[in-house]
Design a protein around this motif. Sequence first.
Motif, PDB file in Angstrom:
ATOM      1  N   ILE A  39     -45.127   9.943  31.349  1.00 57.48           N
ATOM      2  CA  ILE A  39     -44.914   8.813  30.434  1.00 57.48           C
ATOM      3  C   ILE A  39     -45.197   9.260  29.005  1.00 57.48           C
ATOM      4  O   ILE A  39     -44.411   8.999  28.089  1.00 57.48           O
ATOM      5  CB  ILE A  39     -45.790   7.608  30.827  1.00 57.48           C
ATOM      6  CG1 ILE A  39     -45.347   7.044  32.183  1.00 57.48           C
ATOM      7  CG2 ILE A  39     -45.747   6.527  29.741  1.00 57.48           C
ATOM      8  CD1 ILE A  39     -46.320   6.042  32.794  1.00 57.48           C
ATOM      9  N   HIS A  44     -39.386   7.252  30.853  1.00 58.94           N
ATOM     10  CA  HIS A  44     -39.506   5.798  30.903  1.00 58.94           C
ATOM     11  C   HIS A  44     -38.878   5.186  32.153  1.00 58.94           C
ATOM     12  O   HIS A  44     -39.094   4.023  32.440  1.00 58.94           O
ATOM     13  CB  HIS A  44     -38.889   5.158  29.654  1.00 58.94           C
ATOM     14  CG  HIS A  44     -39.731   5.350  28.455  1.00 58.94           C
ATOM     15  ND1 HIS A  44     -39.660   6.469  27.666  1.00 58.94           N
ATOM     16  CD2 HIS A  44     -40.709   4.578  27.922  1.00 58.94           C
ATOM     17  CE1 HIS A  44     -40.549   6.370  26.691  1.00 58.94           C
ATOM     18  NE2 HIS A  44     -41.198   5.228  26.826  1.00 58.94           N
ATOM     19  N   LYS A  66     -47.396   0.294  34.962  1.00 66.94           N
ATOM     20  CA  LYS A  66     -46.612  -0.661  34.156  1.00 66.94           C
ATOM     21  C   LYS A  66     -47.520  -1.680  33.466  1.00 66.94           C
ATOM     22  O   LYS A  66     -47.155  -2.241  32.445  1.00 66.94           O
ATOM     23  CB  LYS A  66     -45.589  -1.397  35.027  1.00 66.94           C
ATOM     24  CG  LYS A  66     -44.336  -0.601  35.296  1.00 66.94           C
ATOM     25  CD  LYS A  66     -43.331  -1.412  36.059  1.00 66.94           C
ATOM     26  CE  LYS A  66     -42.823  -2.528  35.221  1.00 66.94           C
ATOM     27  NZ  LYS A  66     -41.402  -2.647  35.072  1.00 66.94           N
ATOM     28  N   TYR A  69     -48.305   0.466  30.436  1.00 69.79           N
ATOM     29  CA  TYR A  69     -47.111   0.930  29.727  1.00 69.79           C
ATOM     30  C   TYR A  69     -45.958  -0.004  30.086  1.00 69.79           C
ATOM     31  O   TYR A  69     -45.180   0.258  31.006  1.00 69.79           O
ATOM     32  CB  TYR A  69     -46.760   2.368  30.130  1.00 69.79           C
ATOM     33  CG  TYR A  69     -47.870   3.368  29.894  1.00 69.79           C
ATOM     34  CD1 TYR A  69     -48.046   3.947  28.638  1.00 69.79           C
ATOM     35  CD2 TYR A  69     -48.741   3.736  30.920  1.00 69.79           C
ATOM     36  CE1 TYR A  69     -49.058   4.868  28.413  1.00 69.79           C
ATOM     37  CE2 TYR A  69     -49.754   4.661  30.705  1.00 69.79           C
ATOM     38  CZ  TYR A  69     -49.909   5.226  29.450  1.00 69.79           C
ATOM     39  OH  TYR A  69     -50.912   6.129  29.231  1.00 69.79           O
ATOM     40  N   ALA A  70     -45.844  -1.089  29.368  1.00 70.12           N
ATOM     41  CA  ALA A  70     -44.900  -2.157  29.707  1.00 70.12           C
ATOM     42  C   ALA A  70     -43.436  -1.729  29.621  1.00 70.12           C
ATOM     43  O   ALA A  70     -42.572  -2.365  30.222  1.00 70.12           O
ATOM     44  CB  ALA A  70     -45.135  -3.366  28.814  1.00 70.12           C
ATOM     45  N   ASP A  71     -43.149  -0.639  28.908  1.00 71.97           N
ATOM     46  CA  ASP A  71     -41.753  -0.240  28.709  1.00 71.97           C
ATOM     47  C   ASP A  71     -41.223   0.707  29.786  1.00 71.97           C
ATOM     48  O   ASP A  71     -40.061   1.092  29.743  1.00 71.97           O
ATOM     49  CB  ASP A  71     -41.567   0.386  27.324  1.00 71.97           C
ATOM     50  CG  ASP A  71     -42.429   1.626  27.114  1.00 71.97           C
ATOM     51  OD1 ASP A  71     -43.492   1.736  27.754  1.00 71.97           O
ATOM     52  OD2 ASP A  71     -42.048   2.472  26.284  1.00 71.97           O
ATOM     53  N   ILE A  72     -42.051   1.083  30.769  1.00 72.52           N
ATOM     54  CA  ILE A  72     -41.531   1.950  31.837  1.00 72.52           C
ATOM     55  C   ILE A  72     -40.830   1.093  32.897  1.00 72.52           C
ATOM     56  O   ILE A  72     -41.098  -0.102  33.021  1.00 72.52           O
ATOM     57  CB  ILE A  72     -42.620   2.846  32.468  1.00 72.52           C
ATOM     58  CG1 ILE A  72     -43.686   2.030  33.212  1.00 72.52           C
ATOM     59  CG2 ILE A  72     -43.256   3.751  31.400  1.00 72.52           C
ATOM     60  CD1 ILE A  72     -44.649   2.873  34.031  1.00 72.52           C
ATOM     61  N   ARG A  73     -39.932   1.746  33.629  1.00 74.65           N
ATOM     62  CA  ARG A  73     -39.139   1.044  34.643  1.00 74.65           C
ATOM     63  C   ARG A  73     -39.233   1.780  35.977  1.00 74.65           C
ATOM     64  O   ARG A  73     -39.243   3.008  36.008  1.00 74.65           O
ATOM     65  CB  ARG A  73     -37.674   1.002  34.224  1.00 74.65           C
ATOM     66  CG  ARG A  73     -37.412   0.239  32.952  1.00 74.65           C
ATOM     67  CD  ARG A  73     -35.996   0.386  32.439  1.00 74.65           C
ATOM     68  NE  ARG A  73     -34.968   0.312  33.455  1.00 74.65           N
ATOM     69  CZ  ARG A  73     -34.348  -0.813  33.837  1.00 74.65           C
ATOM     70  NH1 ARG A  73     -34.662  -1.946  33.280  1.00 74.65           N
ATOM     71  NH2 ARG A  73     -33.426  -0.781  34.754  1.00 74.65           N
ATOM     72  N   ASP A 103     -37.515  -2.832  38.759  1.00 73.75           N
ATOM     73  CA  ASP A 103     -36.693  -3.302  37.649  1.00 73.75           C
ATOM     74  C   ASP A 103     -35.213  -3.262  37.984  1.00 73.75           C
ATOM     75  O   ASP A 103     -34.432  -4.024  37.425  1.00 73.75           O
ATOM     76  CB  ASP A 103     -36.969  -2.449  36.406  1.00 73.75           C
ATOM     77  CG  ASP A 103     -38.407  -2.591  35.954  1.00 73.75           C
ATOM     78  OD1 ASP A 103     -38.744  -3.671  35.430  1.00 73.75           O
ATOM     79  OD2 ASP A 103     -39.196  -1.646  36.150  1.00 73.75           O
TER      80      ASP A 103
END
Length: 161
Positions: A39, A44, A66, A69-73, A103
């Motif tokens: 990350i 991402h 997540k 790190y809210a922007d990972i999928r 996601d």
Amino acid sequence: MVLAFTGHRPEKLPWGNDESDRRCQALKLQLRTNIQQQIVRGVHVFCCGMARGCDFYFAEAVLDLKKRYADIRLEAYLPCESQPTKWPEEDKVRYLRILSQCDRVHLLQSAYTEGCMLKRNRIMVDESDTLMSVWDGSAGGTGATVRYAMQQEKAVISLWL
């Protein structure tokens, strides 16, 4: 950047289904640490084939990260709709819980056919920059996926205790 994952099912792990085993706990920590390093490097999107065992460990580590790190999928690649059909009930429940938090879900074909698991693994490799594996060097689907990634000149991160 995109990272795909491949790893052993419980039958090939020294601790089998006993996730309280210290070796399993150490592997889970190693997975989480390596995912977090990726990350920071700019990965991402994390791709998982949703098999029992190490795929579950990987997916759960990504889902936990997540929170920070809210922007990972997390994207699931399902070889066929019937993938979990013959699994123990607790694994089916775990599979559905993880799947509900992904996601994106890629369903590659509706029915099982010989080779569909390998096809799923190759698609994940093709769509990624890096492959992370939990592999003991033995023959099988994980080894075939690692070899394929190397042939495709993908970066490979191999974990094992």
